[in-house]
Scaffold this motif. Structure first.
Motif, PDB file in Angstrom:
ATOM      1  N   ASN A   1      14.969  -3.707 -31.179  1.00  0.00           N
ATOM      2  CA  ASN A   1      14.621  -3.104 -29.896  1.00  0.00           C
ATOM      3  C   ASN A   1      14.490  -4.161 -28.816  1.00  0.00           C
ATOM      4  N   ALA A   2      14.617  -3.722 -27.569  1.00  0.00           N
ATOM      5  CA  ALA A   2      14.497  -4.606 -26.415  1.00  0.00           C
ATOM      6  C   ALA A   2      13.345  -4.143 -25.529  1.00  0.00           C
ATOM      7  N   GLY A   3      12.911  -5.008 -24.646  1.00  0.00           N
ATOM      8  CA  GLY A   3      11.854  -4.691 -23.694  1.00  0.00           C
ATOM      9  C   GLY A   3      12.118  -5.367 -22.363  1.00  0.00           C
ATOM     10  N   LEU A   4      11.441  -4.900 -21.327  1.00  0.00           N
ATOM     11  CA  LEU A   4      11.610  -5.462 -19.990  1.00  0.00           C
ATOM     12  C   LEU A   4      10.442  -6.376 -19.635  1.00  0.00           C
ATOM     13  N   PHE A   5      10.706  -7.337 -18.776  1.00  0.00           N
ATOM     14  CA  PHE A   5       9.668  -8.212 -18.246  1.00  0.00           C
ATOM     15  C   PHE A   5      10.091  -8.648 -16.842  1.00  0.00           C
ATOM     16  N   GLY A   6       9.181  -9.222 -16.116  1.00  0.00           N
ATOM     17  CA  GLY A   6       9.528  -9.704 -14.781  1.00  0.00           C
ATOM     18  C   GLY A   6       8.302  -9.894 -13.916  1.00  0.00           C
ATOM     19  N   GLY A   7       8.561 -10.336 -12.693  1.00  0.00           N
ATOM     20  CA  GLY A   7       7.451 -10.570 -11.784  1.00  0.00           C
ATOM     21  C   GLY A   7       7.913 -11.155 -10.475  1.00  0.00           C
ATOM     22  N   VAL A   8       6.943 -11.624  -9.702  1.00  0.00           N
ATOM     23  CA  VAL A   8       7.212 -12.128  -8.367  1.00  0.00           C
ATOM     24  C   VAL A   8       6.395 -13.389  -8.125  1.00  0.00           C
ATOM     25  N   GLU A   9       6.967 -14.333  -7.392  1.00  0.00           N
ATOM     26  CA  GLU A   9       6.251 -15.528  -6.954  1.00  0.00           C
ATOM     27  C   GLU A   9       6.310 -15.576  -5.429  1.00  0.00           C
ATOM     28  N   ILE A  10       5.141 -15.613  -4.802  1.00  0.00           N
ATOM     29  CA  ILE A  10       5.037 -15.577  -3.341  1.00  0.00           C
ATOM     30  C   ILE A  10       4.485 -16.912  -2.854  1.00  0.00           C
ATOM     31  N   PHE A  11       5.229 -17.600  -1.995  1.00  0.00           N
ATOM     32  CA  PHE A  11       4.829 -18.892  -1.467  1.00  0.00           C
ATOM     33  C   PHE A  11       4.090 -18.722  -0.149  1.00  0.00           C
ATOM     34  N   PHE A  12       2.975 -19.435  -0.008  1.00  0.00           N
ATOM     35  CA  PHE A  12       2.186 -19.376   1.209  1.00  0.00           C
ATOM     36  C   PHE A  12       2.730 -20.402   2.208  1.00  0.00           C
ATOM     37  N   PRO A  13       3.144 -19.966   3.390  1.00  0.00           N
ATOM     38  CA  PRO A  13       3.683 -20.899   4.387  1.00  0.00           C
ATOM     39  C   PRO A  13       2.654 -21.957   4.774  1.00  0.00           C
ATOM     40  N   LYS A  14       3.121 -23.197   4.925  1.00  0.00           N
ATOM     41  CA  LYS A  14       2.310 -24.323   5.397  1.00  0.00           C
ATOM     42  C   LYS A  14       1.135 -24.612   4.460  1.00  0.00           C
ATOM     43  N   LYS A  15       1.290 -24.300   3.161  1.00  0.00           N
ATOM     44  CA  LYS A  15       0.235 -24.587   2.181  1.00  0.00           C
ATOM     45  C   LYS A  15       0.737 -25.551   1.100  1.00  0.00           C
ATOM     46  N   ASN A  16       1.695 -26.400   1.453  1.00  0.00           N
ATOM     47  CA  ASN A  16       2.176 -27.466   0.559  1.00  0.00           C
ATOM     48  C   ASN A  16       2.685 -26.956  -0.789  1.00  0.00           C
ATOM     49  N   GLY A  17       3.374 -25.818  -0.766  1.00  0.00           N
ATOM     50  CA  GLY A  17       3.984 -25.301  -1.985  1.00  0.00           C
ATOM     51  C   GLY A  17       3.116 -24.382  -2.810  1.00  0.00           C
ATOM     52  N   LEU A  18       1.886 -24.096  -2.352  1.00  0.00           N
ATOM     53  CA  LEU A  18       1.004 -23.182  -3.079  1.00  0.00           C
ATOM     54  C   LEU A  18       1.656 -21.809  -3.191  1.00  0.00           C
ATOM     55  N   SER A  19       1.607 -21.224  -4.389  1.00  0.00           N
ATOM     56  CA  SER A  19       2.221 -19.910  -4.589  1.00  0.00           C
ATOM     57  C   SER A  19       1.342 -19.028  -5.456  1.00  0.00           C
TER      58      SER A  19
END
Length: 242
Positions: free
Chosen positions: A164-182
């Motif tokens: 059997n198979a399954g799904l996975f996934g997500g999102v990464e949101i970067f904060f502007p002007k926060k030196n790469g913080l996500s």
């Protein structure tokens, strides 16, 4: 590279050598990764769970395992087309993390989206019939143990992309002007009593129980060479990676 517990289609830059240390109350986990090409990422890991027993040793936390991961990325010429990768995780030996996957990642402004389909440990919950089964009926069933099984790392090729198979996934949101913080948010498809333990009798329900299928975390690149990730996984566990 990935989100928190699940992979993305991204790989490190060509010529990169990296080490990741991950710890929570379930395990200590160290991974050495190399990217000889920008389309290939290979990893070697050591794993020490806090609850499993090492053979005749009756003390929990003495168990030690190792494994290998491999990710191959397709390189689209058009940046509007998502990156796509195929991966094999813990594809030899004991296979406590054994899983295979296909994943796509698309970047839009300050956000990256990932969506994938996986086999093995990815099918622990909300699974469905293998969509590749039209190629061969042998792909419908995933054997519990490989015919080539050995403790020392022999390839478990007769389990790859089966069952059997399954799904996975997500999102990464970067904060502007926060030196790469996500901020990272992902759907976690794993059953932790099976994932990294294969339902061994000594696996602790207290530390492996799951209260949520959503993981959330923050990632901060301290400098060019060091990144800190702090997350809350399976609804009840603090998780730290460096």
């Amino acid at each position: 590279l990935g989100l928190i517990q699940t992979p993305s289609a991204e790989t490190n830059d060509e010529g990169t050598l990296s080490f990741t240390y991950n710890q929570n109350n379930i395990w200590k986990f160290g991974t050495l990764s190399v990217s000889p090409f920008n389309w290939l990422e290979a990893s070697y890991f050591y794993y020490r769970p806090s609850d499993l027993i090492w053979q005749g040793d009756l003390v929990q936390g003495h168990y030690l395992d190792k494994g290998f991961n491999l990710k191959l990325k397709l390189l689209p010429r058009n940046k509007k087309i998502p990156q796509i990768a195929i991966g094999l995780d813990d594809f030899a030996g004991t296979g406590l993390f054994s899983k295979e996957y296909i994943v796509a990642t698309q970047a839009l402004k300050n956000t990256k989206f990932s969506l994938g389909m996986g086999w093995g440990s990815f099918s622990n919950i909300n699974s469905f019939k293998n969509p590749l089964s039209f190629l061969s009926k042998q792909l419908i069933i995933r054997p519990e143990f490989s015919d080539n099984f050995q403790q020392g790392g022999a390839l478990n090729y007769d389990k790859w992309f089966r069952g059997n198979a399954g799904l996975f996934g997500g999102v990464e949101i970067f904060f502007p002007k926060k030196n790469g913080l996500s901020l990272k948010i992902e759907y976690d498809p794993f059953n932790y009593l099976d994932f990294s333990a294969k339902n061994r009798p000594e696996a602790s329900f207290d530390i492996r129980k799951k209260d949520s299928n959503l993981n959330v975390g923050l990632s901060y690149p301290f400098n060019k060479f060091i990144t800190f990730d702090a997350s809350f996984i399976k609804g009840n566990t603090f998780n730290l990676s460096v």
